[in-house]
Structure formats: structure tokens, C-alpha cells
Design a protein around this motif. Structure first.
Motif, PDB file in Angstrom:
ATOM      1  N   VAL A 121       0.837  -1.203   0.000  1.00  0.00           N
ATOM      2  CA  VAL A 121       0.000   0.000   0.000  1.00  0.00           C
ATOM      3  C   VAL A 121       0.875   1.258   0.000  1.00  0.00           C
ATOM      4  CG1 VAL A 121      -1.829   1.230   1.228  1.00  0.00           C
ATOM      5  CG2 VAL A 121      -1.881  -1.248   1.115  1.00  0.00           C
ATOM      6  N   GLN A 122       2.012   1.201   0.687  1.00  0.00           N
ATOM      7  CA  GLN A 122       2.975   2.318   0.621  1.00  0.00           C
ATOM      8  C   GLN A 122       3.382   2.576  -0.827  1.00  0.00           C
ATOM      9  OE1 GLN A 122       6.218   1.115   3.159  1.00  0.00           O
ATOM     10  NE2 GLN A 122       5.332   2.019   4.986  1.00  0.00           N
ATOM     11  N   GLN A 123       3.640   1.476  -1.539  1.00  0.00           N
ATOM     12  CA  GLN A 123       4.037   1.585  -2.950  1.00  0.00           C
ATOM     13  C   GLN A 123       2.920   2.213  -3.785  1.00  0.00           C
ATOM     14  OE1 GLN A 123       6.769   1.102  -4.537  1.00  0.00           O
ATOM     15  NE2 GLN A 123       6.386   0.336  -6.596  1.00  0.00           N
ATOM     16  N   LEU A 124       1.679   1.800  -3.544  1.00  0.00           N
ATOM     17  CA  LEU A 124       0.534   2.381  -4.256  1.00  0.00           C
ATOM     18  C   LEU A 124       0.479   3.896  -4.036  1.00  0.00           C
ATOM     19  CD1 LEU A 124      -2.264   2.027  -5.786  1.00  0.00           C
ATOM     20  CD2 LEU A 124      -3.272   1.941  -3.486  1.00  0.00           C
ATOM     21  N   MET A 125       0.629   4.319  -2.784  1.00  0.00           N
ATOM     22  CA  MET A 125       0.576   5.748  -2.471  1.00  0.00           C
ATOM     23  C   MET A 125       1.723   6.506  -3.143  1.00  0.00           C
ATOM     24  SD  MET A 125      -0.647   5.707   1.530  1.00  0.00           S
ATOM     25  CE  MET A 125      -0.090   7.385   1.814  1.00  0.00           C
ATOM     26  N   LYS A 126       2.903   5.923  -3.106  1.00  0.00           N
ATOM     27  CA  LYS A 126       4.087   6.567  -3.689  1.00  0.00           C
ATOM     28  C   LYS A 126       3.913   6.757  -5.199  1.00  0.00           C
ATOM     29  CE  LYS A 126       9.084   5.629  -4.135  1.00  0.00           C
ATOM     30  NZ  LYS A 126       9.188   4.872  -5.399  1.00  0.00           N
ATOM     31  N   VAL A 127       3.452   5.703  -5.862  1.00  0.00           N
ATOM     32  CA  VAL A 127       3.284   5.767  -7.321  1.00  0.00           C
ATOM     33  C   VAL A 127       2.166   6.745  -7.690  1.00  0.00           C
ATOM     34  CG1 VAL A 127       2.628   4.434  -9.379  1.00  0.00           C
ATOM     35  CG2 VAL A 127       4.241   3.469  -7.718  1.00  0.00           C
ATOM     36  N   THR A 128       1.094   6.782  -6.898  1.00  0.00           N
ATOM     37  CA  THR A 128      -0.013   7.700  -7.189  1.00  0.00           C
ATOM     38  C   THR A 128       0.442   9.151  -7.076  1.00  0.00           C
ATOM     39  OG1 THR A 128      -1.568   6.050  -6.347  1.00  0.00           O
ATOM     40  CG2 THR A 128      -2.400   8.280  -6.612  1.00  0.00           C
ATOM     41  N   LYS A 129       1.234   9.439  -6.056  1.00  0.00           N
ATOM     42  CA  LYS A 129       1.768  10.796  -5.900  1.00  0.00           C
ATOM     43  C   LYS A 129       2.716  11.133  -7.053  1.00  0.00           C
ATOM     44  CE  LYS A 129       3.022  13.661  -1.991  1.00  0.00           C
ATOM     45  NZ  LYS A 129       3.417  13.615  -0.575  1.00  0.00           N
ATOM     46  N   GLU A 130       3.557  10.177  -7.423  1.00  0.00           N
ATOM     47  CA  GLU A 130       4.454  10.380  -8.579  1.00  0.00           C
ATOM     48  C   GLU A 130       3.635  10.644  -9.838  1.00  0.00           C
ATOM     49  OE1 GLU A 130       6.950   6.896  -8.876  1.00  0.00           O
ATOM     50  OE2 GLU A 130       8.069   7.428  -7.067  1.00  0.00           O
ATOM     51  N   ALA A 131       2.529   9.912  -9.988  1.00  0.00           N
ATOM     52  CA  ALA A 131       1.681  10.070 -11.176  1.00  0.00           C
ATOM     53  C   ALA A 131       1.099  11.485 -11.245  1.00  0.00           C
ATOM     54  CB  ALA A 131       0.557   9.043 -11.158  1.00  0.00           C
ATOM     55  N   LEU A 132       0.686  12.021 -10.102  1.00  0.00           N
ATOM     56  CA  LEU A 132       0.180  13.396 -10.069  1.00  0.00           C
ATOM     57  C   LEU A 132       1.252  14.364 -10.575  1.00  0.00           C
ATOM     58  CD1 LEU A 132      -1.609  15.807  -9.295  1.00  0.00           C
ATOM     59  CD2 LEU A 132      -0.785  15.564  -6.953  1.00  0.00           C
ATOM     60  N   TYR A 133       2.454  14.267 -10.018  1.00  0.00           N
ATOM     61  CA  TYR A 133       3.499  15.230 -10.384  1.00  0.00           C
ATOM     62  C   TYR A 133       3.991  15.024 -11.815  1.00  0.00           C
ATOM     63  CZ  TYR A 133       3.367  17.196  -5.756  1.00  0.00           C
ATOM     64  OH  TYR A 133       2.936  17.843  -4.614  1.00  0.00           O
ATOM     65  N   LEU A 134       3.940  13.788 -12.284  1.00  0.00           N
ATOM     66  CA  LEU A 134       4.273  13.520 -13.686  1.00  0.00           C
ATOM     67  C   LEU A 134       3.234  14.174 -14.597  1.00  0.00           C
ATOM     68  CD1 LEU A 134       6.175  11.962 -15.623  1.00  0.00           C
ATOM     69  CD2 LEU A 134       4.575  10.042 -15.476  1.00  0.00           C
ATOM     70  N   GLY A 135       1.953  14.006 -14.242  1.00  0.00           N
ATOM     71  CA  GLY A 135       0.881  14.652 -15.010  1.00  0.00           C
ATOM     72  C   GLY A 135       1.045  16.160 -15.041  1.00  0.00           C
ATOM     73  N   ILE A 136       1.393  16.742 -13.886  1.00  0.00           N
ATOM     74  CA  ILE A 136       1.603  18.193 -13.823  1.00  0.00           C
ATOM     75  C   ILE A 136       2.738  18.609 -14.758  1.00  0.00           C
ATOM     76  CG2 ILE A 136       2.368  20.103 -12.325  1.00  0.00           C
ATOM     77  CD1 ILE A 136       0.822  18.706 -10.021  1.00  0.00           C
ATOM     78  N   ARG A 137       3.797  17.807 -14.788  1.00  0.00           N
ATOM     79  CA  ARG A 137       4.959  18.129 -15.628  1.00  0.00           C
ATOM     80  C   ARG A 137       4.564  18.171 -17.111  1.00  0.00           C
ATOM     81  NH1 ARG A 137       8.912  14.438 -13.633  1.00  0.00           N
ATOM     82  NH2 ARG A 137       9.217  13.361 -15.597  1.00  0.00           N
ATOM     83  N   TYR A 138       3.582  17.357 -17.487  1.00  0.00           N
ATOM     84  CA  TYR A 138       3.144  17.325 -18.886  1.00  0.00           C
ATOM     85  C   TYR A 138       2.080  18.375 -19.198  1.00  0.00           C
ATOM     86  CZ  TYR A 138       5.873  13.307 -20.323  1.00  0.00           C
ATOM     87  OH  TYR A 138       6.925  12.488 -20.663  1.00  0.00           O
ATOM     88  N   ALA A 139       1.691  19.156 -18.217  1.00  0.00           N
ATOM     89  CA  ALA A 139       0.693  20.212 -18.437  1.00  0.00           C
ATOM     90  C   ALA A 139       1.419  21.474 -18.913  1.00  0.00           C
ATOM     91  CB  ALA A 139      -0.086  20.476 -17.154  1.00  0.00           C
ATOM     92  N   GLN A 140       1.799  21.467 -20.171  1.00  0.00           N
ATOM     93  CA  GLN A 140       2.611  22.553 -20.732  1.00  0.00           C
ATOM     94  C   GLN A 140       1.835  23.307 -21.798  1.00  0.00           C
ATOM     95  OE1 GLN A 140       5.556  23.414 -19.579  1.00  0.00           O
ATOM     96  NE2 GLN A 140       6.041  21.614 -18.311  1.00  0.00           N
ATOM     97  N   VAL A 141       1.969  24.630 -21.771  1.00  0.00           N
ATOM     98  CA  VAL A 141       1.354  25.464 -22.807  1.00  0.00           C
ATOM     99  C   VAL A 141       1.844  24.970 -24.177  1.00  0.00           C
ATOM    100  CG1 VAL A 141       1.273  27.801 -23.771  1.00  0.00           C
ATOM    101  CG2 VAL A 141       1.115  27.464 -21.286  1.00  0.00           C
ATOM    102  N   GLY A 142       0.895  24.763 -25.080  1.00  0.00           N
ATOM    103  CA  GLY A 142       1.248  24.267 -26.413  1.00  0.00           C
ATOM    104  C   GLY A 142       1.160  22.749 -26.517  1.00  0.00           C
ATOM    105  N   GLY A 143       1.161  22.080 -25.363  1.00  0.00           N
ATOM    106  CA  GLY A 143       0.976  20.627 -25.358  1.00  0.00           C
ATOM    107  C   GLY A 143      -0.499  20.292 -25.510  1.00  0.00           C
ATOM    108  N   ARG A 144      -0.831  19.034 -25.301  1.00  0.00           N
ATOM    109  CA  ARG A 144      -2.231  18.626 -25.430  1.00  0.00           C
ATOM    110  C   ARG A 144      -2.693  17.926 -24.162  1.00  0.00           C
ATOM    111  NH1 ARG A 144      -4.721  18.715 -30.421  1.00  0.00           N
ATOM    112  NH2 ARG A 144      -3.394  19.282 -32.172  1.00  0.00           N
ATOM    113  N   LEU A 145      -4.007  17.998 -23.945  1.00  0.00           N
ATOM    114  CA  LEU A 145      -4.600  17.413 -22.747  1.00  0.00           C
ATOM    115  C   LEU A 145      -4.293  15.916 -22.652  1.00  0.00           C
ATOM    116  CD1 LEU A 145      -6.184  18.718 -20.499  1.00  0.00           C
ATOM    117  CD2 LEU A 145      -8.288  18.243 -21.749  1.00  0.00           C
TER     118      LEU A 145
END
Length: 250
Positions: A121-145
Motif C-alpha cells: 500500500v505504501q508503494q501504491l501511495m508513492k506511485v499515485t503521488k508520482e503520477a500526479l506530479y508527472l501529469g503536472i509536468r506534462y501540463a505545458q502550454v502548447g501541449g495537449r490534454l
């Protein structure tokens, strides 16, 4: 897809203020989480804290939702209604908070461990948090949803996790839910072109099993169909020419 309102610098600062209160509420609640606390106690503490800081709980009364803090435990995915249930050692709980102030909303969520939790479950939480920040990193002007969803889904798939599809990120502003819908799965280089001034949430819900969910009889609480546990982390962000800016920081 309706019209997306690009926010002005002043509107962004108002959303940031609401977002800051939401983040501070979550920090306060995270410290209070321990075995034996009930979700109704969590809800009361959250509501009191939001009001003390000049905000209103966005969720209370929203389409009839009865509470200020969504409290989703273990296999509950989202929209868990606080009640007399006590948290047990080894549980996880997702706390989701919205704050309305100065005419604008801020929205954020975290998953918190109750006492000691299993390494899986620790691993699940860690990966989910990483997924959020990875998604944020891809939220770039000129990129796509679609780039955001593709990045999140790819990371989850590497770990054999499911990504919930029924619930998405969303625009935030004068309304709690605005366009666009932000999927946490999808194809790279697809979907809406991203522009500066867009404000939306990214809030992946990632499960240890299937992505399929069902809603309980209360009409709100969504749970995984296979009863696998689910974690979620959420931020409200604004897109700027120099990159995404997180508006839900304490």
C-alpha cells in the motif's frame, strides 16, 4: 466541451488563496489522522478550519453532498461520506477538500496512511503521488490534454495498477467543476491544445487492481468493483508560459 475561461492574473491569485486554505486544511487533518478517529470528526475539524480562515467548504451542499470533507477509505475511490466509522491501523484514507473564497474555488486531495501500512500500500501511495506530479509536468502550454493522461496511465501500467476512468480532473474557477475534463488515461498528442491561463485539477485515482468502479446505495461513495484499494492525490494548477504553477500549496 464548453467554453474554457482563461483566468486573469487577479483571478489566479484568488484561486491560489482558496487553494492555499485547502492545502492547509489537508495538512492539519493529516496530522490528526490516527487509529480510532472517526470520519465525522475529520469532517468537523476540516469545516471549522476552512471557516476560521475565511473560506466556505465547496463540497457541502454541492448537488446535495452532505459534508465538507470527502473521506474515502481503502477500496473507496471518491466521495466517501463522513460517518461514525473509526479508522483502523493499516487503513488508508483519501481526504478531498474544496474551499470557496473571494468568488473562486480551490480543490486538493491527499491519501494518508493510518498508523503503519503494508509495503504494497505504501508503494501504491508513492506511485499515485508520482503520477500526479508527472501529469503536472506534462501540463505545458502548447501541449495537449491527452499528454497528461497518457503519462499518468503509462506510469500506473508499469506497476500493474488500474487508473479510474469515471472520475476526472476538471477546470476550476467561479464554479467548482468547469471545462475541461482532464482524463488520467489517454493518447499522447491528442485532445485539447493547452493554453496559458487555463486552471484545472489533476487528480489521478489509482487502484491496486481493476479500474472499474461502482457507486454505493448512498448515491455518492464510489468503490472499486474488485475491492482493491485506491489512492488519490490532487492539485489545482494554472498553466503559464514558463510551465505549470501549483495553486494548492500550503
Amino acid at each position: 466541451m464548453g467554453r474554457i475561461h482563461l483566468k486573469t492574473p487577479q483571478e489566479i491569485e484568488w484561486i491560489r488563496e482558496s487553494g492555499r486554505i485547502a492545502a492547509q486544511t489537508l495538512l492539519m487533518l493529516e496530522k490528526a489522522i490516527e487509529p480510532g478517529i472517526t470520519t465525522i470528526e475529520i469532517d468537523r475539524m476540516g469545516e471549522a478550519f476552512i471557516k476560521k480562515h475565511g473560506g466556505k467548504p465547496s463540497f457541502k451542499g454541492y448537488h446535495g453532498f452532505p459534508s465538507s470533507v470527502c473521506c474515502s477509505i481503502n477500496e473507496q475511490v471518491v466521495h466517501g461520506i463522513p460517518n461514525a466509522r473509526k479508522l483502523n491501523e493499516g487503513d488508508i484514507i483519501t481526504l478531498d477538500v474544496g474551499v470557496f473564497k473571494n468568488g473562486f474555488h480551490g480543490d486538493s486531495a491527499i491519501t494518508v496512511a493510518v498508523g503503519n501500512i503494508s509495503s504494497d500500500v505504501q508503494q501504491l501511495m508513492k506511485v499515485t503521488k508520482e503520477a500526479l506530479y508527472l501529469g503536472i509536468r506534462y501540463a505545458q502550454v502548447g501541449g495537449r490534454l491527452g499528454d497528461i493522461g497518457y503519462a499518468i496511465e503509462s506510469l500506473a501500467a508499469q506497476h500493474g495498477y488500474g487508473v479510474v476512468r469515471e472520475y476526472t480532473g476538471h477546470g476550476v474557477g467561479r464554479e467548482l467543476h468547469e471545462d475541461p475534463h482532464v482524463m488520467h488515461y489517454g493518447k499522447a498528442n491528442s485532445g485539447l491544445r493547452l493554453k496559458a491561463g487555463m486552471v484545472f485539477t489533476i487528480e489521478p485515482m489509482i487502484t491496486m487492481g481493476s479500474h472499474e468502479v461502482e457507486v454505493r446505495k448512498d448515491g455518492w461513495t464510489a468503490v472499486t468493483k474488485d475491492k482493491s484499494w485506491c489512492a488519490q492525490f490532487e492539485h489545482t494548477i494554472v498553466l503559464t508560459p514558463s510551465g505549470p504553477d501549483i495553486l494548492t500549496m500550503p
